[in-house]
Motif scaffolding. Structure first.
Motif, PDB file in Angstrom:
ATOM      1  N   PHE A  34       0.850  -1.187   0.000  1.00 60.05           N
ATOM      2  CA  PHE A  34       0.000   0.000   0.000  1.00 60.05           C
ATOM      3  C   PHE A  34       0.889   1.241   0.000  1.00 60.05           C
ATOM      4  CE2 PHE A  34      -2.462  -3.361   1.982  1.00 60.05           C
ATOM      5  CZ  PHE A  34      -3.645  -3.295   1.258  1.00 60.05           C
ATOM      6  N   VAL A  35       0.592   2.162  -0.904  1.00 56.06           N
ATOM      7  CA  VAL A  35       1.365   3.394  -1.046  1.00 56.06           C
ATOM      8  C   VAL A  35       0.387   4.565  -1.086  1.00 56.06           C
ATOM      9  CG1 VAL A  35       2.890   4.710  -2.573  1.00 56.06           C
ATOM     10  CG2 VAL A  35       3.256   2.251  -2.274  1.00 56.06           C
ATOM     11  N   VAL A  36       0.722   5.633  -0.394  1.00 54.82           N
ATOM     12  CA  VAL A  36      -0.092   6.853  -0.407  1.00 54.82           C
ATOM     13  C   VAL A  36       0.584   7.865  -1.315  1.00 54.82           C
ATOM     14  CG1 VAL A  36      -1.050   8.728   0.985  1.00 54.82           C
ATOM     15  CG2 VAL A  36      -0.933   6.400   1.922  1.00 54.82           C
ATOM     16  N   ASP A  37      -0.160   8.409  -2.291  1.00 59.65           N
ATOM     17  CA  ASP A  37       0.429   9.362  -3.232  1.00 59.65           C
ATOM     18  C   ASP A  37       0.421  10.781  -2.663  1.00 59.65           C
ATOM     19  OD1 ASP A  37      -2.134  10.427  -3.578  1.00 59.65           O
ATOM     20  OD2 ASP A  37      -2.485   9.405  -5.487  1.00 59.65           O
ATOM     21  N   ASP A  38       0.925  11.728  -3.451  1.00 60.27           N
ATOM     22  CA  ASP A  38       1.053  13.109  -2.977  1.00 60.27           C
ATOM     23  C   ASP A  38      -0.295  13.739  -2.647  1.00 60.27           C
ATOM     24  OD1 ASP A  38       3.772  12.920  -3.293  1.00 60.27           O
ATOM     25  OD2 ASP A  38       3.794  13.824  -5.289  1.00 60.27           O
ATOM     26  N   ALA A  39      -1.362  13.226  -3.258  1.00 57.79           N
ATOM     27  CA  ALA A  39      -2.700  13.765  -3.003  1.00 57.79           C
ATOM     28  C   ALA A  39      -3.377  13.082  -1.813  1.00 57.79           C
ATOM     29  CB  ALA A  39      -3.568  13.613  -4.247  1.00 57.79           C
ATOM     30  N   GLY A  40      -2.662  12.168  -1.157  1.00 56.62           N
ATOM     31  CA  GLY A  40      -3.224  11.476  -0.006  1.00 56.62           C
ATOM     32  C   GLY A  40      -4.064  10.267  -0.344  1.00 56.62           C
ATOM     33  N   ARG A  58      10.194  -2.523 -14.793  1.00 60.53           N
ATOM     34  CA  ARG A  58      10.803  -1.357 -14.175  1.00 60.53           C
ATOM     35  C   ARG A  58      11.929  -1.821 -13.227  1.00 60.53           C
ATOM     36  NH1 ARG A  58       8.164   0.689 -17.501  1.00 60.53           N
ATOM     37  NH2 ARG A  58       6.664   2.432 -17.365  1.00 60.53           N
ATOM     38  N   TYR A  59      12.969  -0.989 -13.136  1.00 56.11           N
ATOM     39  CA  TYR A  59      14.055  -1.235 -12.181  1.00 56.11           C
ATOM     40  C   TYR A  59      13.850  -0.364 -10.952  1.00 56.11           C
ATOM     41  CZ  TYR A  59      16.767  -4.237 -15.222  1.00 56.11           C
ATOM     42  OH  TYR A  59      17.187  -5.303 -15.974  1.00 56.11           O
ATOM     43  N   LEU A  60      13.842  -1.003  -9.792  1.00 59.46           N
ATOM     44  CA  LEU A  60      13.562  -0.305  -8.539  1.00 59.46           C
ATOM     45  C   LEU A  60      14.782   0.439  -8.004  1.00 59.46           C
ATOM     46  CD1 LEU A  60      11.613  -3.165  -6.764  1.00 59.46           C
ATOM     47  CD2 LEU A  60      10.621  -0.940  -7.347  1.00 59.46           C
ATOM     48  N   ARG A  61      14.512   1.499  -7.281  1.00 63.08           N
ATOM     49  CA  ARG A  61      15.568   2.119  -6.477  1.00 63.08           C
ATOM     50  C   ARG A  61      15.905   1.170  -5.316  1.00 63.08           C
ATOM     51  NH1 ARG A  61      15.931   7.841  -7.418  1.00 63.08           N
ATOM     52  NH2 ARG A  61      14.241   8.558  -8.790  1.00 63.08           N
ATOM     53  N   PHE A  83      11.367   4.148  -9.076  1.00 59.25           N
ATOM     54  CA  PHE A  83      12.173   3.532 -10.124  1.00 59.25           C
ATOM     55  C   PHE A  83      13.406   4.345 -10.477  1.00 59.25           C
ATOM     56  CE2 PHE A  83       7.629   2.523 -11.047  1.00 59.25           C
ATOM     57  CZ  PHE A  83       7.666   1.234 -10.531  1.00 59.25           C
ATOM     58  N   LEU A  84      14.451   3.633 -10.853  1.00 60.26           N
ATOM     59  CA  LEU A  84      15.678   4.270 -11.307  1.00 60.26           C
ATOM     60  C   LEU A  84      15.416   5.048 -12.592  1.00 60.26           C
ATOM     61  CD1 LEU A  84      18.238   1.365 -10.762  1.00 60.26           C
ATOM     62  CD2 LEU A  84      18.055   3.457  -9.411  1.00 60.26           C
ATOM     63  N   GLY A  85      15.919   6.273 -12.654  1.00 61.75           N
ATOM     64  CA  GLY A  85      15.807   7.065 -13.859  1.00 61.75           C
ATOM     65  C   GLY A  85      14.407   7.506 -14.205  1.00 61.75           C
ATOM     66  N   SER A  86      13.508   7.529 -13.234  1.00 57.08           N
ATOM     67  CA  SER A  86      12.117   7.866 -13.502  1.00 57.08           C
ATOM     68  C   SER A  86      11.495   8.506 -12.276  1.00 57.08           C
ATOM     69  CB  SER A  86      11.325   6.615 -13.888  1.00 57.08           C
ATOM     70  OG  SER A  86       9.933   6.865 -13.918  1.00 57.08           O
ATOM     71  N   GLU A  87      10.498   9.336 -12.494  1.00 49.43           N
ATOM     72  CA  GLU A  87       9.751   9.937 -11.387  1.00 49.43           C
ATOM     73  C   GLU A  87       8.416   9.224 -11.163  1.00 49.43           C
ATOM     74  OE1 GLU A  87      11.035  12.176  -9.301  1.00 49.43           O
ATOM     75  OE2 GLU A  87      12.833  11.873 -10.516  1.00 49.43           O
ATOM     76  N   GLN A  88       8.213   8.102 -11.808  1.00 44.93           N
ATOM     77  CA  GLN A  88       6.965   7.341 -11.644  1.00 44.93           C
ATOM     78  C   GLN A  88       6.827   6.788 -10.240  1.00 44.93           C
ATOM     79  OE1 GLN A  88       7.206   4.409 -14.871  1.00 44.93           O
ATOM     80  NE2 GLN A  88       5.246   5.212 -15.588  1.00 44.93           N
ATOM     81  N   SER A  89       5.583   6.723  -9.794  1.00 46.52           N
ATOM     82  CA  SER A  89       5.291   6.027  -8.540  1.00 46.52           C
ATOM     83  C   SER A  89       5.130   4.539  -8.817  1.00 46.52           C
ATOM     84  CB  SER A  89       4.018   6.594  -7.910  1.00 46.52           C
ATOM     85  OG  SER A  89       2.893   6.273  -8.717  1.00 46.52           O
ATOM     86  N   LEU A  90       5.054   3.753  -7.766  1.00 46.74           N
ATOM     87  CA  LEU A  90       4.997   2.307  -7.904  1.00 46.74           C
ATOM     88  C   LEU A  90       3.815   1.861  -8.762  1.00 46.74           C
ATOM     89  CD1 LEU A  90       6.538  -0.216  -6.826  1.00 46.74           C
ATOM     90  CD2 LEU A  90       4.794  -0.377  -5.056  1.00 46.74           C
TER      91      LEU A  90
END
Length: 275
Positions: free
Chosen positions: A179-185, A215-218, A264-271
């Motif tokens: 579970f992940v909470v985004d910038d908008a809550g 995708r490659y994870l941080r 992700f590495l090299g990206s601003e995408q969320s999970l």
């Protein structure tokens, strides 16, 4: 395999997280594991854990029916699983490989020894009597078919752990909930399935149903997802022998808390970004 030792987690899957021996057979690979209620890290062959004796054997099969018929259901997919994972780890999986992996995901919960208790808890909440004996196995198959239909409509993402990050670990259930909470809550959730020390699969409900990507994870996200794997275990967690110290240090947070917004590495995408 059919017989006394019936694995609820494929031995070849477990062995993929370990160190192969001279015979190169994954089920004979050496792994380390730790139980949820213990601090000691133990060593085993992959085939030596993740099973219960005669767990799927029918007690009153119909005349002429193989008492291990339920066990044979898992073997429809299991022989194809190692190669499907191997190709997905290389980024060259086929459509058939993807189907195999989704079928694997559908079977994990219903294969587990905890299925009877969890299924009966749902039935009790609905005012229905509990199931026991061979009726539990009928419920396993019914739930398997439901899971297969539902998961075919999920969005899927292969998550790679890069060389500079830790390896993934595997629990006895074969999955965890993220579970992940985004910038908008807003909260987003999905199912996380470790498949290999450097590969996992994430599934969630999204508009682009059935889609797959890689995708490659941080590195910090790999740590957080390993914490999810540990927190959602019921019996044990498996790791590569070189990761015994890391496994010994696992604790159970309420949920993963990644250190960056981007997964992700090299990206601003969320999970759970669906673009």
């Amino acid at each position: 395999m059919s017989g006394k030792k019936q694995h609820y987690l494929p031995a070849a899957l477990i062995g993929g997280f370990g160190r192969l021996g001279p015979d190169r057979r994954a089920r004979n690979a050496v792994v380390v594991y730790r139980t949820q209620d213990g601090s000691e890290v133990l060593e085993s062959s992959a085939s030596g854990i993740g099973y219960s004796k005669r767990m799927y054997r029918l007690k009153q099969p119909a005349p002429g029916m193989d008492p291990d018929r339920v066990e044979h259901v898992w073997r429809i997919v299991e022989p194809y699983l190692p190669k499907a994972i191997e190709r997905a780890a290389s980024g060259c999986e086929t459509e058939q490989d993807r189907r195999v992996l989704v079928e694997h995901a559908a079977a994990l919960g219903v294969r587990h020894p905890g299925f009877e208790a969890s299924n009966n808890a749902v039935r009790t909440a609905r005012g229905l009597p509990p199931l026991h004996g061979d009726l539990v196995h009928a419920a396993r198959i019914h739930q398997l078919l439901h899971n297969q239909r539902a998961l075919r409509m999920h969005r899927w993402r292969f998550l790679h752990s890069p060389p500079q990050a830790r390896r993934f670990i595997l629990n006895d259930r074969g999955y965890g909930q993220v579970f992940v909470v985004d910038d908008a809550g807003r909260q987003h959730g999905g199912t996380f399935l470790p498949l290999h020390p450097r590969l996992a699969l994430l599934g969630w409900i999204a508009p682009s149903a059935g889609g797959f990507d890689h995708r490659y994870l941080r590195p910090n996200w790999v740590r957080s997802l390993n914490a999810v794997t540990w927190a959602h275990s019921r019996r044990f967690v498996v790791a590569h022998p070189d990761d015994a110290a890391m496994l010994r240090g696992q604790r159970s947070p309420a949920r993963a808390q990644p250190f960056t917004a981007s997964a992700f590495l090299g990206s601003e995408q969320s999970l759970f970004d669906d673009t």
